[in-house]
Write a protein that holds these residues in place. Structure first.
Motif, PDB file in Angstrom:
ATOM      1  N   LEU A  26       3.405  -5.917  -6.003  1.00  0.00           N
ATOM      2  CA  LEU A  26       3.030  -5.270  -4.745  1.00  0.00           C
ATOM      3  C   LEU A  26       2.124  -4.080  -5.048  1.00  0.00           C
ATOM      4  N   ALA A  27       1.481  -3.554  -4.008  1.00  0.00           N
ATOM      5  CA  ALA A  27       0.739  -2.288  -4.113  1.00  0.00           C
ATOM      6  C   ALA A  27       1.198  -1.386  -2.973  1.00  0.00           C
ATOM      7  N   TRP A  28       1.588  -0.173  -3.307  1.00  0.00           N
ATOM      8  CA  TRP A  28       2.159   0.725  -2.301  1.00  0.00           C
ATOM      9  C   TRP A  28       1.059   1.248  -1.372  1.00  0.00           C
ATOM     10  N   PRO A  29       1.276   1.175  -0.057  1.00  0.00           N
ATOM     11  CA  PRO A  29       0.282   1.711   0.884  1.00  0.00           C
ATOM     12  C   PRO A  29       0.269   3.233   0.847  1.00  0.00           C
ATOM     13  N   HIS A  30      -0.906   3.820   1.022  1.00  0.00           N
ATOM     14  CA  HIS A  30      -1.002   5.279   1.021  1.00  0.00           C
ATOM     15  C   HIS A  30      -2.138   5.706   1.938  1.00  0.00           C
ATOM     16  N   ALA A  31      -2.328   6.992   2.074  1.00  0.00           N
ATOM     17  CA  ALA A  31      -3.272   7.521   3.066  1.00  0.00           C
ATOM     18  C   ALA A  31      -4.723   7.180   2.753  1.00  0.00           C
ATOM     19  N   GLY A  32      -5.002   6.764   1.524  1.00  0.00           N
ATOM     20  CA  GLY A  32      -6.358   6.373   1.170  1.00  0.00           C
ATOM     21  C   GLY A  32      -6.668   4.920   1.454  1.00  0.00           C
ATOM     22  N   THR A  33      -5.714   4.182   2.008  1.00  0.00           N
ATOM     23  CA  THR A  33      -5.933   2.781   2.367  1.00  0.00           C
ATOM     24  C   THR A  33      -6.102   2.666   3.876  1.00  0.00           C
ATOM     25  N   ASP A  34      -6.366   1.462   4.326  1.00  0.00           N
ATOM     26  CA  ASP A  34      -6.552   1.237   5.767  1.00  0.00           C
ATOM     27  C   ASP A  34      -5.258   1.384   6.561  1.00  0.00           C
ATOM     28  N   TRP A  35      -4.142   1.607   5.882  1.00  0.00           N
ATOM     29  CA  TRP A  35      -2.867   1.806   6.566  1.00  0.00           C
ATOM     30  C   TRP A  35      -2.692   3.225   7.079  1.00  0.00           C
ATOM     31  N   ALA A  36      -3.637   4.104   6.818  1.00  0.00           N
ATOM     32  CA  ALA A  36      -3.442   5.534   7.062  1.00  0.00           C
ATOM     33  C   ALA A  36      -2.954   5.837   8.477  1.00  0.00           C
ATOM     34  N   ASP A  37      -3.506   5.157   9.473  1.00  0.00           N
ATOM     35  CA  ASP A  37      -3.158   5.490  10.859  1.00  0.00           C
ATOM     36  C   ASP A  37      -1.734   5.109  11.233  1.00  0.00           C
ATOM     37  N   ARG A  38      -1.151   4.165  10.494  1.00  0.00           N
ATOM     38  CA  ARG A  38       0.218   3.734  10.816  1.00  0.00           C
ATOM     39  C   ARG A  38       1.078   3.670   9.553  1.00  0.00           C
ATOM     40  N   LEU A  39       0.878   4.657   8.713  1.00  0.00           N
ATOM     41  CA  LEU A  39       1.497   4.629   7.392  1.00  0.00           C
ATOM     42  C   LEU A  39       3.021   4.620   7.464  1.00  0.00           C
ATOM     43  N   ALA A  40       3.597   5.398   8.342  1.00  0.00           N
ATOM     44  CA  ALA A  40       5.057   5.472   8.416  1.00  0.00           C
ATOM     45  C   ALA A  40       5.658   4.120   8.767  1.00  0.00           C
ATOM     46  N   ASP A  41       5.039   3.407   9.684  1.00  0.00           N
ATOM     47  CA  ASP A  41       5.559   2.092  10.080  1.00  0.00           C
ATOM     48  C   ASP A  41       5.483   1.096   8.933  1.00  0.00           C
ATOM     49  N   VAL A  42       4.348   1.054   8.251  1.00  0.00           N
ATOM     50  CA  VAL A  42       4.194   0.046   7.198  1.00  0.00           C
ATOM     51  C   VAL A  42       5.060   0.379   5.987  1.00  0.00           C
ATOM     52  N   GLU A  43       5.315   1.668   5.753  1.00  0.00           N
ATOM     53  CA  GLU A  43       6.222   2.033   4.661  1.00  0.00           C
ATOM     54  C   GLU A  43       7.607   1.450   4.888  1.00  0.00           C
ATOM     55  N   GLU A  44       8.065   1.423   6.137  1.00  0.00           N
ATOM     56  CA  GLU A  44       9.375   0.847   6.422  1.00  0.00           C
ATOM     57  C   GLU A  44       9.412  -0.639   6.076  1.00  0.00           C
ATOM     58  N   THR A  45       8.312  -1.336   6.323  1.00  0.00           N
ATOM     59  CA  THR A  45       8.256  -2.745   5.944  1.00  0.00           C
ATOM     60  C   THR A  45       8.308  -2.896   4.431  1.00  0.00           C
ATOM     61  N   TYR A  46       7.578  -2.057   3.708  1.00  0.00           N
ATOM     62  CA  TYR A  46       7.601  -2.143   2.245  1.00  0.00           C
ATOM     63  C   TYR A  46       8.995  -1.832   1.699  1.00  0.00           C
ATOM     64  N   ILE A  47       9.675  -0.868   2.274  1.00  0.00           N
ATOM     65  CA  ILE A  47      11.031  -0.554   1.826  1.00  0.00           C
ATOM     66  C   ILE A  47      11.954  -1.746   2.069  1.00  0.00           C
ATOM     67  N   ALA A  48      11.836  -2.361   3.244  1.00  0.00           N
ATOM     68  CA  ALA A  48      12.656  -3.547   3.536  1.00  0.00           C
ATOM     69  C   ALA A  48      12.332  -4.686   2.587  1.00  0.00           C
ATOM     70  N   LEU A  49      11.057  -4.847   2.262  1.00  0.00           N
ATOM     71  CA  LEU A  49      10.652  -5.926   1.362  1.00  0.00           C
ATOM     72  C   LEU A  49      11.177  -5.694  -0.053  1.00  0.00           C
ATOM     73  N   VAL A  50      11.011  -4.487  -0.568  1.00  0.00           N
ATOM     74  CA  VAL A  50      11.510  -4.192  -1.921  1.00  0.00           C
ATOM     75  C   VAL A  50      13.029  -4.303  -1.960  1.00  0.00           C
ATOM     76  N   THR A  51      13.691  -3.880  -0.913  1.00  0.00           N
ATOM     77  CA  THR A  51      15.146  -4.035  -0.831  1.00  0.00           C
ATOM     78  C   THR A  51      15.534  -5.498  -0.960  1.00  0.00           C
ATOM     79  N   ALA A  52      14.824  -6.368  -0.242  1.00  0.00           N
ATOM     80  CA  ALA A  52      15.137  -7.795  -0.283  1.00  0.00           C
ATOM     81  C   ALA A  52      14.835  -8.395  -1.649  1.00  0.00           C
ATOM     82  N   ILE A  53      13.692  -8.066  -2.221  1.00  0.00           N
ATOM     83  CA  ILE A  53      13.320  -8.645  -3.518  1.00  0.00           C
ATOM     84  C   ILE A  53      14.315  -8.246  -4.591  1.00  0.00           C
ATOM     85  N   THR A  54      14.674  -6.951  -4.654  1.00  0.00           N
ATOM     86  CA  THR A  54      15.511  -6.470  -5.747  1.00  0.00           C
ATOM     87  C   THR A  54      16.945  -6.964  -5.666  1.00  0.00           C
ATOM     88  N   ARG A  55      17.339  -7.578  -4.572  1.00  0.00           N
ATOM     89  CA  ARG A  55      18.627  -8.255  -4.544  1.00  0.00           C
ATOM     90  C   ARG A  55      18.624  -9.466  -5.482  1.00  0.00           C
TER      91      ARG A  55
END
Length: 343
Positions: free
Chosen positions: A20-49
């Motif tokens: 994966l690549a973590w979204p940050h303010a220098g990517t196109d996710w900047a305007d909705r970064l908080a929302d997409v971070e929650e998806t990444y956290i959920a995804l990493v949580t699922a994978i690491t199980r």
């Protein structure tokens, strides 16, 4: 570089990790970064199980932030590794390595990445595979640079010599190449016996020119999972119906029909007047599980049932992905599996 033992494994074969690549303010996710971070956290949580995850980060500050966010979610951090590396955006399905496995090691195929036909800046993403290989994080591998534009989301393999793709995408990238020429090149580079082409299929809001991983996927036991549309009033109905007919007419390498697994159609997701590409076909198979995009739609649970039938013995885990489709991709698009033995 020739190795007759090389093979392009199916996604459901054993893996080392998910990239994966973590979204940050220098990517196109900047305007909705908080929302997409929650998806990444959920995804990493699922994978690491089930297995490890390798997270690319832009710099030390991004790593520290990502590490803190994941640790606060009570994720098993022993299964998370970080690698500082430049990237333009986070769509690693299209910029990460396409990996062949063989008796003498693994080969990272490094195709050109052009920002989906020049639509977006991609100079850093085009060097991602080279930099990953040079980092020393991978074991027992060689890198093969191929001067040909191809994204990982544009191709789907059954691991037994059949490749599935769409004419719309490959013709858009290579308008002067014939179907026969493209088939021969793909078969040679990807160690395939044949290439199956779909003429139909698209999703509004998709800027990849109809990547196959938003439309149809191979499954174990000669299965094909595909995104269906059962709403006659929807603009996708005729096109996805024509795609379904094409898929039904396909035959296995032994001449038998495929076992078909049509996915339910979610309700339209519209954001600021723009239809977004909500597809259940954009799921990720990992060791022991299928991670599927969920959109907060009544069809989510029915899609999970279809995927459970198509991938028996794997737990189906729903990952909220409405934030991802704002940028025209979903769960499979942001991830790349790394075959067993690479990490």
């Amino acid at each position: 570089m020739n190795d007759d033992t090389l093979r392009f494994p199916a996604e459901w074969e054993p893996q080392s990790a998910i990239l994966l690549a973590w979204p940050h303010a220098g990517t196109d996710w900047a305007d909705r970064l908080a929302d997409v971070e929650e998806t990444y956290i959920a995804l990493v949580t699922a994978i690491t199980r089930f297995q490890r995850v390798l997270v690319c980060v832009a710099d030390d500050d991004v790593e520290a932030y990502a590490r803190a966010r994941l640790a606060s979610a009570r994720i098993d951090m022993e299964r998370v590794a970080f690698l500082a590396i430049p990237y333009n955006d986070t769509w690693l399905r299209d910029t990460g390595p396409i990996t062949l496995v063989g008796a003498n090691g693994l080969r990272l195929l490094d195709f050109r990445f052009t920002g989906w036909g020049g639509k977006f800046e991609a100079s850093e993403d085009d060097r991602l595979v080279e930099r990953l290989a040079d980092s020393g994080i991978f074991f027992n591998n060689t890198r093969q640079h191929i001067d040909f534009a191809l994204e990982g989301g544009a191709i789907e393999t059954d691991g037994a010599g059949s490749l599935l793709t769409t004419w719309r995408c490959l013709h858009e990238r290579h308008p002067d190449a014939s179907r026969e020429d493209l088939s021969a090149r793909l078969a040679a580079w990807l160690q395939q016996d044949r290439v199956l082409w779909l003429e139909h299929g698209y999703l509004e809001g998709d800027d990849t020119d109809a990547h196959i991983d938003t439309l149809a996927r191979f499954a174990p036991g000669n299965g094909i999972v595909f995104q269906a549309c059962d709403d006659p009033g929807d603009r996708h109905h005729a096109e996805l119906g024509a795609m379904a007919d094409e898929i039904a007419a396909l035959r296995t390498i032994d001449g038998a029909p495929y076992t078909l697994h049509p996915l339910p159609w979610p309700q339209p997701v519209v954001d600021e007047g723009r239809r977004l590409a909500a597809s259940y076909a954009n799921y990720l198979v990992i060791d022991g599980a299928v991670l599927m995009p969920a959109y907060g739609d009544p069809a989510d649970d029915r899609a999970a049932d279809v995927l459970a039938a198509a991938h028996p013995g794997r737990e189906v885990v729903q990952v909220p992905c409405r934030s991802l489709i704002w940028q025209n991709g979903s769960l499979h698009c942001i991830s790349m599996q790394l075959p067993r033995g690479l990490v």
